[in-house]
Write a protein that holds these residues in place. Structure first.
Motif, PDB file in Angstrom:
ATOM      1  N   GLY A 142       0.785  -1.224   0.000  1.00 53.36           N
ATOM      2  CA  GLY A 142       0.000   0.000   0.000  1.00 53.36           C
ATOM      3  C   GLY A 142       0.820   1.279   0.000  1.00 53.36           C
ATOM      4  N   MET A 143       2.147   1.185  -0.036  1.00 47.65           N
ATOM      5  CA  MET A 143       2.986   2.388   0.031  1.00 47.65           C
ATOM      6  C   MET A 143       3.216   2.973  -1.363  1.00 47.65           C
ATOM      7  SD  MET A 143       5.774   1.654   3.004  1.00 47.65           S
ATOM      8  CE  MET A 143       5.279   1.249   4.671  1.00 47.65           C
ATOM      9  N   ALA A 144       2.153   3.157  -2.100  1.00 47.57           N
ATOM     10  CA  ALA A 144       2.192   3.750  -3.441  1.00 47.57           C
ATOM     11  C   ALA A 144       0.754   3.997  -3.865  1.00 47.57           C
ATOM     12  CB  ALA A 144       2.896   2.824  -4.432  1.00 47.57           C
ATOM     13  N   ALA A 145       0.586   4.729  -4.966  1.00 47.91           N
ATOM     14  CA  ALA A 145      -0.735   4.978  -5.539  1.00 47.91           C
ATOM     15  C   ALA A 145      -0.628   4.837  -7.054  1.00 47.91           C
ATOM     16  CB  ALA A 145      -1.227   6.374  -5.184  1.00 47.91           C
ATOM     17  N   PRO A 146      -1.620   4.210  -7.711  1.00 46.55           N
ATOM     18  CA  PRO A 146      -1.547   4.025  -9.161  1.00 46.55           C
ATOM     19  C   PRO A 146      -1.467   5.366  -9.887  1.00 46.55           C
ATOM     20  CG  PRO A 146      -3.302   2.684  -8.215  1.00 46.55           C
ATOM     21  CD  PRO A 146      -2.842   3.618  -7.135  1.00 46.55           C
ATOM     22  N   ALA A 147      -0.660   5.405 -10.937  1.00 44.63           N
ATOM     23  CA  ALA A 147      -0.509   6.622 -11.738  1.00 44.63           C
ATOM     24  C   ALA A 147      -1.452   6.583 -12.933  1.00 44.63           C
ATOM     25  CB  ALA A 147       0.926   6.764 -12.223  1.00 44.63           C
ATOM     26  N   ALA A 148      -1.994   7.765 -13.278  1.00 42.11           N
ATOM     27  CA  ALA A 148      -2.831   7.900 -14.470  1.00 42.11           C
ATOM     28  C   ALA A 148      -2.262   8.955 -15.406  1.00 42.11           C
ATOM     29  CB  ALA A 148      -4.258   8.262 -14.068  1.00 42.11           C
ATOM     30  N   GLY A 149      -0.992   9.259 -15.209  1.00 44.57           N
ATOM     31  CA  GLY A 149      -0.315  10.281 -15.986  1.00 44.57           C
ATOM     32  C   GLY A 149       0.870  10.763 -15.192  1.00 44.57           C
ATOM     33  N   MET A 150       1.415  11.902 -15.579  1.00 49.19           N
ATOM     34  CA  MET A 150       2.572  12.434 -14.872  1.00 49.19           C
ATOM     35  C   MET A 150       2.189  12.910 -13.479  1.00 49.19           C
ATOM     36  SD  MET A 150       5.855  13.040 -15.330  1.00 49.19           S
ATOM     37  CE  MET A 150       6.378  13.612 -16.953  1.00 49.19           C
ATOM     38  N   VAL A 151       1.066  13.622 -13.353  1.00 48.53           N
ATOM     39  CA  VAL A 151       0.643  14.155 -12.062  1.00 48.53           C
ATOM     40  C   VAL A 151      -0.538  13.341 -11.541  1.00 48.53           C
ATOM     41  CG1 VAL A 151       1.432  16.444 -12.764  1.00 48.53           C
ATOM     42  CG2 VAL A 151      -0.980  15.879 -12.987  1.00 48.53           C
ATOM     43  N   THR A 152      -0.844  13.518 -10.278  1.00 47.81           N
ATOM     44  CA  THR A 152      -1.928  12.764  -9.657  1.00 47.81           C
ATOM     45  C   THR A 152      -3.295  13.281 -10.105  1.00 47.81           C
ATOM     46  OG1 THR A 152      -1.700  14.267  -7.779  1.00 47.81           O
ATOM     47  CG2 THR A 152      -0.626  12.129  -7.597  1.00 47.81           C
ATOM     48  N   LYS A 153      -4.271  12.386 -10.131  1.00 48.89           N
ATOM     49  CA  LYS A 153      -5.644  12.810 -10.405  1.00 48.89           C
ATOM     50  C   LYS A 153      -6.075  13.831  -9.352  1.00 48.89           C
ATOM     51  CE  LYS A 153      -7.623   8.917 -12.938  1.00 48.89           C
ATOM     52  NZ  LYS A 153      -8.664   7.867 -12.952  1.00 48.89           N
ATOM     53  N   GLY A 154      -6.748  14.874  -9.777  1.00 44.81           N
ATOM     54  CA  GLY A 154      -7.147  15.931  -8.875  1.00 44.81           C
ATOM     55  C   GLY A 154      -6.141  17.054  -8.780  1.00 44.81           C
ATOM     56  N   HIS A 155      -4.941  16.841  -9.309  1.00 49.44           N
ATOM     57  CA  HIS A 155      -3.936  17.908  -9.328  1.00 49.44           C
ATOM     58  C   HIS A 155      -4.394  18.996 -10.298  1.00 49.44           C
ATOM     59  CE1 HIS A 155      -0.088  19.933 -10.044  1.00 49.44           C
ATOM     60  NE2 HIS A 155       0.379  19.329  -8.967  1.00 49.44           N
ATOM     61  N   PRO A 156      -4.116  20.263 -10.006  1.00 48.79           N
ATOM     62  CA  PRO A 156      -4.556  21.346 -10.895  1.00 48.79           C
ATOM     63  C   PRO A 156      -4.061  21.224 -12.334  1.00 48.79           C
ATOM     64  CG  PRO A 156      -3.824  22.241  -8.799  1.00 48.79           C
ATOM     65  CD  PRO A 156      -3.484  20.790  -8.777  1.00 48.79           C
ATOM     66  N   LEU A 190       5.986   5.806 -19.871  1.00 48.30           N
ATOM     67  CA  LEU A 190       5.302   4.698 -19.209  1.00 48.30           C
ATOM     68  C   LEU A 190       5.215   5.045 -17.729  1.00 48.30           C
ATOM     69  CD1 LEU A 190       4.113   1.864 -19.046  1.00 48.30           C
ATOM     70  CD2 LEU A 190       6.429   0.940 -19.072  1.00 48.30           C
ATOM     71  N   TRP A 191       4.021   5.442 -17.294  1.00 47.60           N
ATOM     72  CA  TRP A 191       3.809   5.870 -15.911  1.00 47.60           C
ATOM     73  C   TRP A 191       3.261   4.712 -15.087  1.00 47.60           C
ATOM     74  CZ3 TRP A 191       1.727   9.272 -19.851  1.00 47.60           C
ATOM     75  CH2 TRP A 191       2.516  10.410 -20.073  1.00 47.60           C
ATOM     76  N   VAL A 192       3.802   4.504 -13.901  1.00 45.57           N
ATOM     77  CA  VAL A 192       3.454   3.307 -13.127  1.00 45.57           C
ATOM     78  C   VAL A 192       2.750   3.675 -11.822  1.00 45.57           C
ATOM     79  CG1 VAL A 192       4.300   1.136 -12.144  1.00 45.57           C
ATOM     80  CG2 VAL A 192       5.382   2.084 -14.206  1.00 45.57           C
ATOM     81  N   VAL A 193       3.479   4.227 -10.856  1.00 40.53           N
ATOM     82  CA  VAL A 193       2.866   4.559  -9.564  1.00 40.53           C
ATOM     83  C   VAL A 193       3.457   5.860  -9.025  1.00 40.53           C
ATOM     84  CG1 VAL A 193       2.332   2.172  -8.893  1.00 40.53           C
ATOM     85  CG2 VAL A 193       4.552   3.163  -8.265  1.00 40.53           C
ATOM     86  N   HIS A 194       2.744   6.425  -8.071  1.00 41.07           N
ATOM     87  CA  HIS A 194       3.247   7.552  -7.277  1.00 41.07           C
ATOM     88  C   HIS A 194       3.679   7.017  -5.913  1.00 41.07           C
ATOM     89  CE1 HIS A 194       1.564  10.282 -10.253  1.00 41.07           C
ATOM     90  NE2 HIS A 194       0.397   9.705 -10.107  1.00 41.07           N
ATOM     91  N   ASP A 195       4.842   7.423  -5.467  1.00 41.86           N
ATOM     92  CA  ASP A 195       5.358   7.026  -4.159  1.00 41.86           C
ATOM     93  C   ASP A 195       4.615   7.799  -3.063  1.00 41.86           C
ATOM     94  OD1 ASP A 195       6.942   5.876  -2.230  1.00 41.86           O
ATOM     95  OD2 ASP A 195       8.789   6.872  -2.817  1.00 41.86           O
ATOM     96  N   VAL A 196       4.669   7.291  -1.839  1.00 47.16           N
ATOM     97  CA  VAL A 196       4.129   8.012  -0.683  1.00 47.16           C
ATOM     98  C   VAL A 196       5.249   8.344   0.304  1.00 47.16           C
ATOM     99  CG1 VAL A 196       1.783   7.134  -0.908  1.00 47.16           C
ATOM    100  CG2 VAL A 196       3.445   5.853   0.470  1.00 47.16           C
ATOM    101  N   ASN A 197       6.507   8.272  -0.187  1.00 51.36           N
ATOM    102  CA  ASN A 197       7.633   8.852   0.535  1.00 51.36           C
ATOM    103  C   ASN A 197       7.877   8.216   1.903  1.00 51.36           C
ATOM    104  OD1 ASN A 197       9.685  10.701   0.277  1.00 51.36           O
ATOM    105  ND2 ASN A 197       8.475  12.494   0.809  1.00 51.36           N
TER     106      ASN A 197
END
Length: 538
Positions: free
Chosen positions: A324-338, A503-510
């Protein structure tokens, strides 16, 4: 390596007697914050660190300062830019290539010399002026990411400097948050030698270098005369220790050798907590991804293959593998990002559609796409790269893409990225696993998407060329109104997703592991973190 291996490995190493510190050593380290980095070496100590954002985090904003800094004091909101060595900055409305910076008075380097506009000019020359005696190729290679748009500079007063960019560049303040300032006086005193300066660095930061053992350890003491009283460290000393192996870092934390570790293995979290420590996480502007090559001969020149690769990845499976220490990516930035915008291509796990696209491109089980990707075993923001890349390899093979890996040290990989996909050493390489940031518009969107911005060591590794993306990037750089710029950036992000640029994979949660005695750490929503508020108990 699977999840069980990660946990058992950490447990086995944690019980190795050789790792346990002696009572005398523990007593000596009582006032010292000991940090285990993911890097394989100490980042460059001369002012412009190596080792990516982790180098900036541990050497850039500790021994040094930028003109403009990130406010890292909050965990519940993204950081904003704030004055640092510059008190204020403004662009000339009559010529938006020209910026004026008013510097902070009364700031001294660690050697006691004054920080002035001449100091800023001298440091810009060390990165940009090949004819200057202080020009340093190593620092220039690192700084090229941030100062490529600067054309010239001029001292306009003891505390006033003017910087002119080649073209209008509304994102210059973001870039300058990554440029750090070394002492000209120390360099002169050490015989104009950057090699000697590396052993005895002098910046303006909250820590002063005290003991440096290359590839092993850097120790610093708090700067009690630091210009910002709020950031005078609350501990006496800081030790930075390279530990590229995740299991070794975990074992060192569990055995009491270190107090803070970067990127603990996901399955080690329970063990760390059971030992009285903690694992902290937070969202931050990060993308674990592959930069794709668009040079002649690369399969990724075909949009269908790029889309198929993105559709092949089981991102939820990778998040599960990472506990769970990541979030799926749907592009370069996170969904909901401006900047997310409204792309028409939905990045998801759809292996059937991936196979259909590959079939349209003339590939299938008997004729797979063959690609070669560069990866590293560790590094700044690289998370758990070996098991993650094994999962990617399996996902791609399942739809008809066969992957061969070139595995190399993180800093060697970064050198390959700076060289660009067309460089001789990258011939035959079709992608590079270099995790990426989107804390500012330049690194996050403009640099990777803009083919007309071919600065040395720039962000467009694969030479992606798209006229629509170019036009949007140029427009964003020339848009100084924040809301209008946001709309342009959202349109640009939608365009690069529709083109499946990477090829975008996941966003880390640091994630970070903290020892029981560490108190007061604030995990900012940033690649950078401020160590100065940490206190040590016991």
């Amino acid at each position: 390596m699977n999840r069980r291996d990660l946990l058992l490995g950490a447990g086995a190493l944690a019980t190795t007697p050789a790792l346990l510190p002696s009572p005398a050593k523990a007593q000596a380290d009582r006032g010292m914050l000991r940090v285990a980095m993911t890097t394989g070496d100490i980042p460059l100590t001369t002012g412009q660190p190596s080792q990516g954002a982790e180098g900036n985090r541990f050497l850039g904003i500790t021994l040094y300062d930028p003109l403009i800094a990130w406010d890292l004091s909050k965990a519940d909101a993204p950081p904003a830019l704030k004055p640092a060595l510059a008190l204020s900055w403004a662009v000339d409305p009559a010529d938006t290539r020209r910026w004026t910076f008013q510097l902070r008075p009364g700031v001294a380097f660690h050697d006691g010399s004054a920080f002035t506009a001449e100091s800023v000019a001298w440091n810009l020359a060390k990165l940009l002026d090949r004819d200057a005696p202080q020009f340093d190729r190593q620092q220039a290679a690192q700084g090229s990411l941030w100062i490529g748009s600067i054309a010239r500079w001029a001292v306009r007063g003891p505390l006033t400097i003017e910087i002119e960019t080649r073209t209008p560049d509304a994102v210059l303040p973001f870039s300058l948050a990554n440029v750090f300032f070394s002492s000209p006086a120390r360099w002169e005193a050490l015989g104009r030698s950057w090699e000697r300066f590396a052993e005895k660095p002098s910046g303006t930061g909250p820590y002063i270098a005290d003991r440096f053992i290359p590839r092993q350890r850097l120790e610093a003491v708090r700067n009690t005369a630091y210009w910002d009283p709020a950031r005078i460290p609350k501990h006496e000393r800081l030790a930075l220790i390279p530990m590229p192996d995740a299991l070794t870092r975990t074992a060192a934390l569990l055995s009491g050798q270190v107090d803070l570790i970067e990127a603990p293995p996901p399955d080690a979290a329970a063990r760390i907590r059971a030992g009285g420590g903690s694992v902290v996480t937070n969202v931050y502007p990060h993308n674990w991804c592959f930069h794709l090559s668009f040079v002649e001969g690369s399969p990724f020149r075909d949009l269908r293959i790029r889309k198929a690769a993105n559709l092949a990845i089981d991102r939820d499976g990778i998040v599960g593998m990472l506990a769970g220490m990541a979030a799926p990516a749907a592009g370069m930035v996170t969904k909901g990002h401006p900047w997310f915008g409204t792309p028409s291509f939905e990045i998801r796990h759809d292996p059937d559609q991936a196979r259909r696209l590959l079939a349209e491109a003339g590939f299938g089980p008997r004729n797979p796409v063959k690609v070669r990707l560069i990866i590293s075993p560790s590094g700044s923001g690289q998370m758990q790269p070996l098991p993650m890349n094994e999962a990617i390899q399996q996902n791609l093979r399942a739809v008809g893409i066969e992957v061969e890996f070139d595995v190399m040290d993180w800093e060697a990989l970064r050198a390959r990225r700076r060289a660009g996909a067309e460089a001789p050493e990258n011939r035959g390489c079709h992608g590079i696993n270099n995790s990426w940031a989107f804390w500012d518009p330049d690194i996050g969107l403009l640099g990777p998407a803009q083919s007309t911005d071919r600065r040395p060591g720039g962000f467009n590794w694969g030479h992606f060329i798209d006229p629509e993306a170019d036009a949007l990037a140029i427009k964003a750089r020339a848009t100084f109104d924040p809301e209008a710029q946001r709309q342009v950036l959202a349109a640009l992000h939608a365009r690069i997703v529709d083109q499946a640029m990477w090829l975008w994979v996941v966003h880390d949660v640091n994630p970070r592991g903290l020892a029981r005695r560490v108190k007061g750490f604030v995990q900012a929503q940033s690649w950078y973190q401020d160590l100065t508020p940490i206190t040590l108990e016991g």
